[in-house]
Design a protein around this motif. Structure first.
Motif, PDB file in Angstrom:
ATOM      1  N   THR A   6      82.144  77.261  65.687  1.00  0.00           N
ATOM      2  CA  THR A   6      82.106  77.457  63.960  1.00  0.00           C
ATOM      3  C   THR A   6      81.360  75.999  62.935  1.00  0.00           C
ATOM      4  O   THR A   6      80.541  75.611  62.431  1.00  0.00           O
ATOM      5  N   GLY A   7      82.983  75.280  63.414  1.00  0.00           N
ATOM      6  CA  GLY A   7      82.359  74.167  62.633  1.00  0.00           C
ATOM      7  C   GLY A   7      81.936  73.286  62.544  1.00  0.00           C
ATOM      8  O   GLY A   7      81.290  72.939  61.665  1.00  0.00           O
ATOM      9  N   TYR A  39      79.252  73.905  64.357  1.00  0.00           N
ATOM     10  CA  TYR A  39      77.771  74.226  63.827  1.00  0.00           C
ATOM     11  C   TYR A  39      77.155  74.046  62.209  1.00  0.00           C
ATOM     12  O   TYR A  39      75.930  74.204  61.699  1.00  0.00           O
ATOM     13  N   PHE A  40      78.405  75.083  61.420  1.00  0.00           N
ATOM     14  CA  PHE A  40      78.121  74.929  59.965  1.00  0.00           C
ATOM     15  C   PHE A  40      77.717  73.775  59.421  1.00  0.00           C
ATOM     16  O   PHE A  40      76.873  73.430  58.394  1.00  0.00           O
ATOM     17  N   ASP A  65      70.138  72.434  55.770  1.00  0.00           N
ATOM     18  CA  ASP A  65      70.081  72.880  54.754  1.00  0.00           C
ATOM     19  C   ASP A  65      69.794  72.430  53.276  1.00  0.00           C
ATOM     20  O   ASP A  65      68.700  72.014  53.198  1.00  0.00           O
ATOM     21  N   GLU A 104      86.109  79.170  58.448  1.00  0.00           N
ATOM     22  CA  GLU A 104      84.725  78.453  58.161  1.00  0.00           C
ATOM     23  C   GLU A 104      83.969  79.812  58.442  1.00  0.00           C
ATOM     24  O   GLU A 104      83.252  80.394  57.260  1.00  0.00           O
ATOM     25  N   GLY A 149      81.718  81.481  55.311  1.00  0.00           N
ATOM     26  CA  GLY A 149      80.054  81.747  55.597  1.00  0.00           C
ATOM     27  C   GLY A 149      79.646  80.449  55.490  1.00  0.00           C
ATOM     28  O   GLY A 149      80.366  79.431  54.265  1.00  0.00           O
ATOM     29  N   LEU A 150      78.533  79.703  55.582  1.00  0.00           N
ATOM     30  CA  LEU A 150      78.049  78.504  55.196  1.00  0.00           C
ATOM     31  C   LEU A 150      77.520  78.518  54.188  1.00  0.00           C
ATOM     32  O   LEU A 150      76.387  79.954  53.905  1.00  0.00           O
ATOM     33  N   PRO A 168      74.950  82.686  60.219  1.00  0.00           N
ATOM     34  CA  PRO A 168      75.908  82.147  59.356  1.00  0.00           C
ATOM     35  C   PRO A 168      76.584  82.260  57.879  1.00  0.00           C
ATOM     36  O   PRO A 168      76.815  81.961  57.591  1.00  0.00           O
ATOM     37  N   TYR A 169      75.901  82.707  57.700  1.00  0.00           N
ATOM     38  CA  TYR A 169      75.415  82.573  55.808  1.00  0.00           C
ATOM     39  C   TYR A 169      76.156  83.681  54.858  1.00  0.00           C
ATOM     40  O   TYR A 169      77.013  83.641  54.915  1.00  0.00           O
TER      41      TYR A 169
END
Lengths: 96, 327
Positions: A73-74, A76-77, A84, B86, B90-91, B237-238
């Motif tokens: 996840t890390g 990926y974020f 973004d 994380e 959320g992103l 992810p958000y």
């Protein structure tokens, strides 16, 4: 377009109904709305290569381990956060 | 000097005195007239006394201790973060350049109109907006006639008639937007235990509301390696925790806009978020106008007040005290 289309429709009739073919021709007259976001995100990928490599390295690392606790996840974020940040200012210029 | 109080020349602010005493700043030599306790005037060449040595050491040590303490707190704070946090946060949504952000920018009302259409056709099946009435849309997205037509499409239960029975009637502009479910329990039962929240204030009810909602709607992606979400949930992810019950509902061409705007997924999401922003803050346009007026007025008043204060204080601030040697 019309008659040629009908011929193709007759040939395709055994495989599927003609209605689909006719509908498709009508829809093609309407302007298809292509979402610009995936394109913009693709164009941002070169800027985020470092994060992408880091993510893929993580994926490879956890492949071997099957106890289900490890995840990426890390990374990926980090990657998607980078995409973004790059894509956000550009997107609204492409839509009304 | 014992028991005497030094009268320093010239007006000194209290903080100048504090700094001088604290850091032992040397001033130039002055003839200072002292008034001692027994009433005899004495003269001395005096300098503001430097802090004594021991006081110096104490203050330096306390400085060092404070810095080290602050550093330690910072380090501890950073070390406290577990990296599994994380997904819990959320992103972070990026900042999109909304046309209505900015002190002097109003909403794009065409976008609000399209957004209402999107809400009605896509979102209203699950999400209520019970705090918004049809008449709120008059002058914002639709004309009065259009709103009356929109309202009359719904059926509303109304109060007891003369026979004491409740009856159904077509909607009026004063009615609230119709909720899809009678209550929260019904909503949960129909959506696998998850409650689709009321959207009337959602942009204010979520941190960084506009950007978050837009990112959420557009953010359905494959989960990262090692993460799986159970059947019935979807990865986003958000969303806090990453697993959201709502499926991806916004796709290209989902809606056909009345004004002919090409309905790409981003367009749809942008319009519906603009509509939701308006619903949460319908007063924003007027607020910005009023704010601009009052802030400009306050700046002018501040300048005026400052000038007046300086004018009144000028005699005191420009006074000169003349010391003389007493023989």
């Amino acid at each position: 377009m019309g008659s040629g289309f009908r011929v193709r429709c007759i040939l395709a009739w055994s495989l599927r109904g003609c209605e689909h073919e006719e509908e498709a021709s009508v829809e093609e007259e309407v302007v298809e709305a292509m979402d610009p976001k995936p394109e913009i995100e693709d164009s941002c990928k070169p800027r985020c290569v470092k994060q992408l490599i880091s993510y893929e390295a993580c994926v490879k690392r956890i492949e071997e381990d099957e106890n289900g606790q490890k995840h990426c996840t890390g990374q990926y974020f980090d990657y998607w956060g980078c995409i973004d940040q790059c894509a956000a200012p550009k997107l609204f210029r492409k839509i009304v | 000097m014992a028991g005497g109080r030094a009268l320093l020349s010239g007006p000194r602010s209290w903080c100048e005195l504090l700094l001088a005493r604290r850091f032992g700043i040397q001033n130039e030599k002055r003839n200072v007239t002292l008034c001692s306790q027994n009433g005899r005037w004495m003269t001395e060449n005096s300098l503001p006394k430097r802090s004594s040595q021991s006081q110096d050491q104490r203050s330096t040590l306390s400085n060092i201790a404070a810095l080290v303490g602050a550093g330690a707190m910072g380090m501890l704070g950073l070390a406290g973060f577990a990296h599994a946090d994380e997904a819990e946060h959320g992103l972070q949504a990026p900042s999109y350049p909304w046309s209505h952000s900015g002190w002097f920018s109003s909403y794009d009302h065409a976008s609000i109109r399209r957004g209402h259409q999107v809400y009605k056709e896509v979102c209203a099946a699950c999400h209520a907006m019970s705090l918004v009435t049809y008449r709120d849309l008059i002058g914002v997205a639709y004309t009065e006639a259009e709103v009356k037509a929109l309202a009359s499409e719904i059926e509303v239960e109304d109060g007891p008639n003369d026979a004491g029975e409740m009856f159904m009637r077509p909607g009026k502009p004063s009615d609230h937007l119709q909720a899809p479910y009678a209550n929260e329990q019904a909503a949960r039962a129909a959506n696998g235990g998850a409650y689709p929240p009321d959207l009337s204030l959602i942009c204010k009810a979520r941190h960084n509301g506009q950007n978050y909602i837009f990112s959420l709607l557009m953010g359905y992606r494959d989960a990262p390696a090692g993460i799986s979400v159970r059947q019935g949930l979807h990865y986003n992810p958000y969303f806090i925790g990453g697993a959201i019950a709502m499926p991806k509902v916004i796709n290209d061409g989902q809606v056909e806009y009345d004004d002919g705007t090409p309905a790409s997924a981003s367009q749809i999401a942008k319009d519906v978020v603009t509509y939701l922003s308006w619903a949460a803050e319908p007063e924003a346009d007027e607020r910005k106008l009023i704010g601009a007026k009052w802030i400009l007025g306050a700046c002018i008043a501040l300048f005026q007040a400052g000038y007046f204060k300086r004018w009144k204080w000028a005699p005191y601030k420009s006074r000169r005290i003349i010391w003389d040697v007493v023989n």
